[in-house]
Design an enzyme around this catalytic site. Sequence first.
Site, PDB file in Angstrom:
ATOM      1  N   SER A 178       0.876  -1.183   0.000  1.00 33.20           N
ATOM      2  CA  SER A 178       0.000   0.000   0.000  1.00 33.20           C
ATOM      3  C   SER A 178       0.909   1.228   0.000  1.00 33.20           C
ATOM      4  O   SER A 178       2.057   1.151   0.458  1.00 33.20           O
ATOM      5  CB  SER A 178      -0.858  -0.012   1.264  1.00 33.20           C
ATOM      6  OG  SER A 178      -1.480   1.241   1.449  1.00 33.20           O
ATOM      7  N   TYR A 191      -2.045  -0.743  10.290  1.00 30.80           N
ATOM      8  CA  TYR A 191      -2.156  -1.083   8.860  1.00 30.80           C
ATOM      9  C   TYR A 191      -0.896  -0.631   8.116  1.00 30.80           C
ATOM     10  O   TYR A 191      -0.274  -1.412   7.386  1.00 30.80           O
ATOM     11  CB  TYR A 191      -3.398  -0.429   8.265  1.00 30.80           C
ATOM     12  CG  TYR A 191      -3.577  -0.700   6.785  1.00 30.80           C
ATOM     13  CD1 TYR A 191      -4.125  -1.900   6.343  1.00 30.80           C
ATOM     14  CD2 TYR A 191      -3.194   0.240   5.827  1.00 30.80           C
ATOM     15  CE1 TYR A 191      -4.292  -2.152   4.985  1.00 30.80           C
ATOM     16  CE2 TYR A 191      -3.353   0.003   4.470  1.00 30.80           C
ATOM     17  CZ  TYR A 191      -3.904  -1.197   4.047  1.00 30.80           C
ATOM     18  OH  TYR A 191      -4.054  -1.443   2.701  1.00 30.80           O
TER      19      TYR A 191
HETATM   20  N1  LIG Z   1      -8.920  -0.901  -1.642  1.00 27.18           N
HETATM   21  C1  LIG Z   1      -7.890  -0.091  -1.669  1.00 27.18           C
HETATM   22  O1  LIG Z   1      -8.068   1.102  -1.973  1.00 27.18           O
HETATM   23  C2  LIG Z   1      -6.497  -0.616  -1.356  1.00 27.18           C
HETATM   24  C3  LIG Z   1      -5.405   0.279  -1.475  1.00 27.18           C
HETATM   25  C4  LIG Z   1      -4.124  -0.196  -1.184  1.00 27.18           C
HETATM   26  C5  LIG Z   1      -3.955  -1.511  -0.802  1.00 27.18           C
HETATM   27  N2  LIG Z   1      -5.031  -2.357  -0.688  1.00 27.18           N
HETATM   28  C6  LIG Z   1      -4.777  -3.759  -0.308  1.00 27.18           C
HETATM   29  O2  LIG Z   1      -5.415  -4.614  -1.236  1.00 27.18           O
HETATM   30  C7  LIG Z   1      -5.785  -5.836  -0.594  1.00 27.18           C
HETATM   31  C8  LIG Z   1      -7.254  -6.100  -0.833  1.00 27.18           C
HETATM   32  O3  LIG Z   1      -7.983  -5.028  -0.250  1.00 27.18           O
HETATM   33  P1  LIG Z   1      -9.523  -4.760  -0.551  1.00 27.18           P
HETATM   34  O4  LIG Z   1      -9.649  -3.299  -0.682  1.00 27.18           O
HETATM   35  O5  LIG Z   1     -10.011  -5.661  -1.618  1.00 27.18           O
HETATM   36  O6  LIG Z   1     -10.149  -5.153   0.865  1.00 27.18           O
HETATM   37  P2  LIG Z   1     -11.530  -5.818   1.272  1.00 27.18           P
HETATM   38  O7  LIG Z   1     -12.583  -5.557   0.266  1.00 27.18           O
HETATM   39  O8  LIG Z   1     -11.748  -5.421   2.689  1.00 27.18           O
HETATM   40  O9  LIG Z   1     -11.191  -7.377   1.223  1.00 27.18           O
HETATM   41  C9  LIG Z   1     -10.282  -7.926   2.135  1.00 27.18           C
HETATM   42  C10 LIG Z   1     -10.266  -9.422   2.004  1.00 27.18           C
HETATM   43  O10 LIG Z   1      -9.467  -9.926   3.092  1.00 27.18           O
HETATM   44  C11 LIG Z   1     -10.183 -10.962   3.715  1.00 27.18           C
HETATM   45  N3  LIG Z   1      -9.842 -11.118   5.123  1.00 27.18           N
HETATM   46  C12 LIG Z   1      -9.893 -10.181   6.090  1.00 27.18           C
HETATM   47  N4  LIG Z   1      -9.595 -10.736   7.279  1.00 27.18           N
HETATM   48  C13 LIG Z   1      -9.338 -12.044   7.050  1.00 27.18           C
HETATM   49  C14 LIG Z   1      -9.012 -13.151   7.866  1.00 27.18           C
HETATM   50  N5  LIG Z   1      -8.901 -13.037   9.198  1.00 27.18           N
HETATM   51  N6  LIG Z   1      -8.809 -14.356   7.294  1.00 27.18           N
HETATM   52  C15 LIG Z   1      -8.959 -14.509   5.962  1.00 27.18           C
HETATM   53  N7  LIG Z   1      -9.289 -13.507   5.125  1.00 27.18           N
HETATM   54  C16 LIG Z   1      -9.493 -12.292   5.679  1.00 27.18           C
HETATM   55  C17 LIG Z   1     -11.654 -10.584   3.553  1.00 27.18           C
HETATM   56  O11 LIG Z   1     -12.469 -11.716   3.741  1.00 27.18           O
HETATM   57  P3  LIG Z   1     -14.078 -11.646   3.642  1.00 27.18           P
HETATM   58  O12 LIG Z   1     -14.396 -11.653   2.172  1.00 27.18           O
HETATM   59  O13 LIG Z   1     -14.519 -12.881   4.345  1.00 27.18           O
HETATM   60  O14 LIG Z   1     -14.509 -10.378   4.316  1.00 27.18           O
HETATM   61  C18 LIG Z   1     -11.662 -10.034   2.143  1.00 27.18           C
HETATM   62  O15 LIG Z   1     -11.845 -11.080   1.211  1.00 27.18           O
HETATM   63  C19 LIG Z   1      -5.422  -5.656   0.874  1.00 27.18           C
HETATM   64  O16 LIG Z   1      -4.175  -6.272   1.117  1.00 27.18           O
HETATM   65  C20 LIG Z   1      -5.322  -4.163   1.049  1.00 27.18           C
HETATM   66  O17 LIG Z   1      -4.458  -3.828   2.103  1.00 27.18           O
HETATM   67  C21 LIG Z   1      -6.294  -1.938  -0.953  1.00 27.18           C
END
Ligand SMILES: NC(=O)c1ccc[n+]([C@@H]2O[C@H](COP(=O)([O-])OP(=O)(O)OC[C@H]3O[C@@H](n4cnc5c(N)ncnc54)[C@H](OP(=O)(O)O)[C@@H]3O)[C@@H](O)[C@H]2O)c1
Length: 270
Positions: A178, A191
Amino acid sequence: MNAAPPSSQHPTPSPTAFDPRGLVPDADALAGRVIAITGPTAGIGRALAMEFARRGAELILLGRSVRKLEALDAELGALQRHSGGAIVPPVLAPLDLEKALAGDYDAIADAIEKRWGRLDGLVHNASLLGQLTPIEQYDVPTWMRVMHVNVNAAFALTQVLMPVLRASEDASVLFTSSGVGRRGRAYWGAYAVSKFATEGLVQVLAAEMERTHVRVNAINPGKARTAMRRQAYPSEDLATLPDPASLTLPYVVLASAASRGVTGGSFDAQ
Ligand SMILES: NC(=O)c1ccc[n+]([C@@H]2O[C@H](COP(=O)([O-])OP(=O)(O)OC[C@H]3O[C@@H](n4cnc5c(N)ncnc54)[C@H](OP(=O)(O)O)[C@@H]3O)[C@@H](O)[C@H]2O)c1
């Protein structure tokens, strides 16, 4: 694919010169590759699962909710029917990264070893955001949970899968970074610190794997229209942000033979 895979005649691409953005992967760029993805049931992970399946990967979907894994399986089944059978049915592997114990990790490694004898890709996508709070007030149990899911569990999963990764001719391990894991920002707490740790883990592991077929890189998806982004920026209009489906191609490139030899890099998806 418009990037030549390295061979004995081509030098190994340097991670500093390589940029997965703009490379257009072949439709079957991941055909025959066995790839595990964490957090495939929402947001970016779900988009990755759909795109990787479309490109021919045999997927191991590591999600914490059986109900959501089954819903994703049904969606992939529908995709298979529409695409005339090109999609390989995934393996559903329930794994809660907050609660998993050594035996849970071992069972996944054993199942992969028995079925394929190798693993060609591991995408660490699951993460927790935790709180946006000053360090002085940060809730200690939340700090522990975020560090555990984002760093400790990713380390434990990678370690237990090393034998099957080493058994691949070209294994790609991708960690999700990130912007706040490269330059600290106030209030992003555990985070941000977990993403700095992730970048560090990538560098250390990549250096250790230098003379093997296992490559290790980080990718920062950038802002995307997901539940995590909504949690971080509740007043933002999510509709103005990129759909996760539009960010998947750099991941495909990094998971495919197009980036063979690229290791120790930290890339951006947009
Ligand atoms: N979105 C952004 O703007 C952004 C920017 C920079 C980096 N990122 C990174 O991109 C990645 C994906 O983010 P996202 O935005 O798609 O987030 P998200 O929609 O919140 O999805 C997160 C995923 O992680 C899973 N998860 C959370 N806790 C868990 C646990 N204890 N065991 C197993 N799985 C777990 C969730 O499972 P459930 O489906 O069961 O809830 C979900 O599938 C992350 O690493 C995040 O840090 C995102």
